[in-house]
Design an enzyme around this catalytic site. Structure first.
Site, PDB file in Angstrom:
ATOM      1  N   ASP A 290       0.827  -1.229  -0.139  1.00  8.24           N
ATOM      2  CA  ASP A 290      -0.057  -0.179   0.019  1.00  8.24           C
ATOM      3  C   ASP A 290       0.960   1.228   0.068  1.00  8.24           C
ATOM      4  OD1 ASP A 290      -3.039   0.730  -0.067  1.00  8.24           O
ATOM      5  OD2 ASP A 290      -2.485   1.975   1.653  1.00  8.24           O
ATOM      6  N   SER A 291       0.524   1.969  -1.171  1.00  9.24           N
ATOM      7  CA  SER A 291       1.345   3.140  -1.320  1.00  9.24           C
ATOM      8  C   SER A 291       0.815   4.544  -1.559  1.00  9.24           C
ATOM      9  CB  SER A 291       2.605   2.886  -2.158  1.00  9.24           C
ATOM     10  OG  SER A 291       2.029   2.101  -3.160  1.00  9.24           O
TER      11      SER A 291
ATOM     12  N   LYS B 285      14.737   4.305 -11.345  1.00 11.38           N
ATOM     13  CA  LYS B 285      13.783   4.365 -10.502  1.00 11.38           C
ATOM     14  C   LYS B 285      13.916   3.641  -9.411  1.00 11.38           C
ATOM     15  CE  LYS B 285       8.647   4.391  -9.410  1.00 11.38           C
ATOM     16  NZ  LYS B 285       7.303   4.391  -9.709  1.00 11.38           N
TER      17      LYS B 285
HETATM   18  P1  ITT Z   1      -3.417  -2.159  -5.596  1.00 14.17           P
HETATM   19  O1  ITT Z   1      -4.244  -1.839  -4.178  1.00 14.17           O
HETATM   20  O2  ITT Z   1      -4.020  -3.330  -6.521  1.00 14.17           O
HETATM   21  O3  ITT Z   1      -1.858  -2.730  -5.192  1.00 14.17           O
HETATM   22  P2  ITT Z   1      -3.707   0.629  -6.305  1.00 14.17           P
HETATM   23  O4  ITT Z   1      -3.051   1.215  -7.394  1.00 14.17           O
HETATM   24  O5  ITT Z   1      -5.075   0.620  -5.832  1.00 14.17           O
HETATM   25  O6  ITT Z   1      -3.234  -1.014  -6.545  1.00 14.17           O
HETATM   26  P3  ITT Z   1      -2.762   1.606  -3.763  1.00 14.17           P
HETATM   27  O7  ITT Z   1      -4.116   1.460  -2.999  1.00 14.17           O
HETATM   28  O8  ITT Z   1      -1.721   1.350  -2.856  1.00 14.17           O
HETATM   29  O9  ITT Z   1      -2.585   0.697  -5.052  1.00 14.17           O
HETATM   30  O10 ITT Z   1      -2.842   3.165  -4.222  1.00 14.17           O
HETATM   31  C1  ITT Z   1      -1.400   3.672  -4.614  1.00 14.17           C
HETATM   32  C2  ITT Z   1      -1.622   5.063  -5.409  1.00 14.17           C
HETATM   33  O11 ITT Z   1      -0.590   5.599  -5.414  1.00 14.17           O
HETATM   34  C3  ITT Z   1      -1.979   4.779  -6.711  1.00 14.17           C
HETATM   35  O12 ITT Z   1      -2.583   5.896  -7.288  1.00 14.17           O
HETATM   36  C4  ITT Z   1      -0.707   4.867  -7.393  1.00 14.17           C
HETATM   37  O13 ITT Z   1      -0.630   5.284  -8.626  1.00 14.17           O
HETATM   38  C5  ITT Z   1       0.092   5.775  -6.541  1.00 14.17           C
HETATM   39  N1  ITT Z   1       1.455   5.276  -6.411  1.00 14.17           N
HETATM   40  C6  ITT Z   1       2.224   4.484  -5.455  1.00 14.17           C
HETATM   41  N2  ITT Z   1       3.510   4.109  -5.802  1.00 14.17           N
HETATM   42  C7  ITT Z   1       3.711   4.963  -7.035  1.00 14.17           C
HETATM   43  C8  ITT Z   1       4.835   5.227  -7.609  1.00 14.17           C
HETATM   44  O14 ITT Z   1       5.985   4.372  -7.465  1.00 14.17           O
HETATM   45  N3  ITT Z   1       4.872   6.239  -8.533  1.00 14.17           N
HETATM   46  C9  ITT Z   1       3.668   6.813  -8.914  1.00 14.17           C
HETATM   47  N4  ITT Z   1       2.520   6.722  -8.239  1.00 14.17           N
HETATM   48  C10 ITT Z   1       2.666   5.613  -7.142  1.00 14.17           C
END
Ligand code: ITT
Length: 193
Positions: free
Chosen positions: A68-69, A171
């Site tokens: 989660d990010s 990256k």
């Molecule tokens: P999953 O839950 O299926 O893993 P998700 O995209 O919904 O996919 P998250 O709930 O963790 O994942 O949301 C992460 C958000 O932050 C999402 O909008 C990503 O595009 C953004 N994000 C996370 N890491 C990133 C990165 O390395 N570069 C750019 N955006 C990132």
């Protein structure tokens, strides 16, 4: 050893597969038959990463890693944070970026500081391990670059490049996800030895 990556985000998956090259771990995507992950009802990156890892590990009966990010922007009091994926109405990468740029219109560069955060949770036969990583930078005023995913085109790293201008190896040398993954690997190796 096979580990499922509990994500539906193909950008994350590609980065993980690159990160796991030359390790003893084979990272596998979740099957098409699992069309959705459970709702992210947690209040923290950790809680949401655990929800994903546990669900996929139980479903596939193999170890799994949840990610989660998101992006924390100082001028938005740390937002969008855990809501980064659901920031705009559509939740599409481009719309999320456009909304963020709009909400920061007129802010000078010293007020545009931000950071990516990543929490990884490994769920291994009921054992939980976790790790964190962060990448400092700032939000640009426009899009640049066509690599990466998510907010990469509007995030400027400390060397002045937009993340979306970097090759995936570049990256992965600095990213929040790679820092967290390297930490997780250390604990994982201890667990599996
Ligand atoms: P999953 O839950 O299926 O893993 P998700 O995209 O919904 O996919 P998250 O709930 O963790 O994942 O949301 C992460 C958000 O932050 C999402 O909008 C990503 O595009 C953004 N994000 C996370 N890491 C990133 C990165 O390395 N570069 C750019 N955006 C990132």
């Amino acid at each position: 050893m096979k580990i499922a990556i509990a994500t539906k985000n193909s950008g994350k998956l590609k980065e993980f597969q690159q990160l796991a090259k030359n390790t003893n771990f084979e990272l596998i995507p979740i099957p098409e038959s699992i069309s959705e992950l459970p709702p992210e009802t947690g209040k923290t990156f950790y809680e949401n990463a655990l929800i994903k890892a546990k669900f996929i590990s139980n479903a596939l009966e193999i170890p799994a890693i949840g990610d989660d990010s998101g992006l924390e922007v100082d001028a938005l009091n740390g937002g969008p944070g855990i809501y980064s994926a659901r920031y705009s109405e559509s939740g599409e990468d481009k719309d999320n970026c456009l909304k963020l740029l709009k909400n920061m219109t007129g802010l000078e560069s010293e007020f545009r500081d931000a950071r990516f955060k990543c929490c990884l949770v490994g769920f291994f036969e009921g054992k939980i391990i976790k790790s964190f990583g962060a990448l400092e930078g700032r939000i640009s005023e426009g899009f640049k670059g066509d690599k990466g995913f998510g907010y990469d085109p509007i995030f400027i790293t400390q060397n002045g490049m937009h993340l979306a201008e970097l090759e995936k190896e570049e990256k992965n040398a600095i990213s929040h996800r790679s820092l967290a993954f390297r930490e997780l690997l250390k604990d994982l190796s201890k667990l599996t030895n």
